[in-house]
Design an enzyme around this catalytic site. Structure first.
Site, PDB file in Angstrom:
ATOM      1  N   CYS A   1      -0.934   7.780  -1.877  1.00 22.13           N
ATOM      2  CA  CYS A   1      -0.942   9.138  -2.456  1.00 22.13           C
ATOM      3  C   CYS A   1      -0.016   9.238  -3.660  1.00 22.13           C
ATOM      4  CB  CYS A   1      -0.547  10.170  -1.404  1.00 22.13           C
ATOM      5  SG  CYS A   1      -1.754  10.345  -0.081  1.00 22.13           S
ATOM      6  N   HIS A   2       1.230   8.793  -3.508  1.00 19.00           N
ATOM      7  CA  HIS A   2       2.207   8.944  -4.599  1.00 19.00           C
ATOM      8  C   HIS A   2       3.062   7.698  -4.834  1.00 19.00           C
ATOM      9  CE1 HIS A   2       1.333  13.085  -3.177  1.00 19.00           C
ATOM     10  NE2 HIS A   2       1.157  13.249  -4.477  1.00 19.00           N
ATOM     11  N   GLY A   3       2.696   6.578  -4.185  1.00 16.49           N
ATOM     12  CA  GLY A   3       3.356   5.311  -4.476  1.00 16.49           C
ATOM     13  C   GLY A   3       4.620   5.004  -3.691  1.00 16.49           C
TER      14      GLY A   3
ATOM     15  N   PRO B   1       8.938   8.504  -4.272  1.00 14.79           N
ATOM     16  CA  PRO B   1       9.009   9.926  -3.895  1.00 14.79           C
ATOM     17  C   PRO B   1       9.497  10.191  -2.468  1.00 14.79           C
ATOM     18  CG  PRO B   1       6.939   9.462  -5.009  1.00 14.79           C
ATOM     19  CD  PRO B   1       7.604   8.139  -4.762  1.00 14.79           C
TER      20      PRO B   1
END
Length: 196
Positions: free
Chosen positions: A153-155, A169
């Site tokens: 999703c965001h690494g 994140p």
């Protein structure tokens, strides 16, 4: 009719009315009292889950559910356990000092027994489901990757103990649920008392 008979009759009627009123009140309150007890479904959602570890192969991960959350059980290989010490420099909380896990998880392998990793399979950033990426240093994850979990999703990246990398994140390591061994090859997720 004598005063004594009137008094006895009045006493009988008063008692009969009181008993009838008490029974009626009990019947009226019974559904309310029963509604306070959790349903069987609610009890099952909060109940501990027993997991048989014996069918899990070395190097394999199995998914379960506890309280509506995904629980991952990874049987780490000796090589996976050795790799845990290689990436402390790139981890945000390598010693698991954040208080989001049971005390027994404050060690390099974040488990009661080094071979077994038990974590909640939700990224601590926004709750996405990370994927297992156990291979070492694939081109897309960089030279500091020694295997673990990657959140597409965001690494966010987590190592083989669920410890979060720096600069991603996700703010915390993957959560370790309370659990205990109830035999050599069984654990009870959701119950920490009597940890072996």
């Amino acid at each position: 009719m004598s005063d004594n008979a009137k008094s006895s009759r009045r006493h009988f009627l008063s008692m009969a009315t009181a008993v009838t009123g008490g029974v009626g009140t009990a019947f009226a309150l019974a559904p309310f009292v029963v509604s306070l007890k959790p349903s069987a479904r609610a009890q099952a959602l909060g109940a501990p889950v027993e997991i048989d570890l014996s069918p899990i192969d070395v190097g394999a991960m199995v998914r379960y559910e506890w309280r509506g959350k995904p629980v991952w059980v990874l049987r780490r290989t000796p090589e996976m356990i050795e790799r845990l010490a290689q990436n402390d420099a790139v981890l945000r909380d390598p010693n698991s000092e954040e208080p989001q896990q049971p005390e027994f998880a404050a060690n390099p392998h974040r488990s009661q027994r080094p071979e077994w990793l038990v974590v909640i399979g939700s990224c601590t950033h926004l709750g996405c489901a990370p994927v297992e990426r156990f291979e070492i240093q694939p081109a897309d994850l960089g030279t500091d990757w020694f295997g673990g979990f990657y959140c597409p999703c965001h690494g966010s990246k987590f190592d083989l103990a669920g410890r979060v990398y720096k600069g991603v994140p996700a703010p915390l390591n993957l959560a370790v649920p309370p659990y205990r061994f109830v035999g050599d090859d069984r654990i009870l997720v959701g119950a920490e008392e009597g940890v072996a």
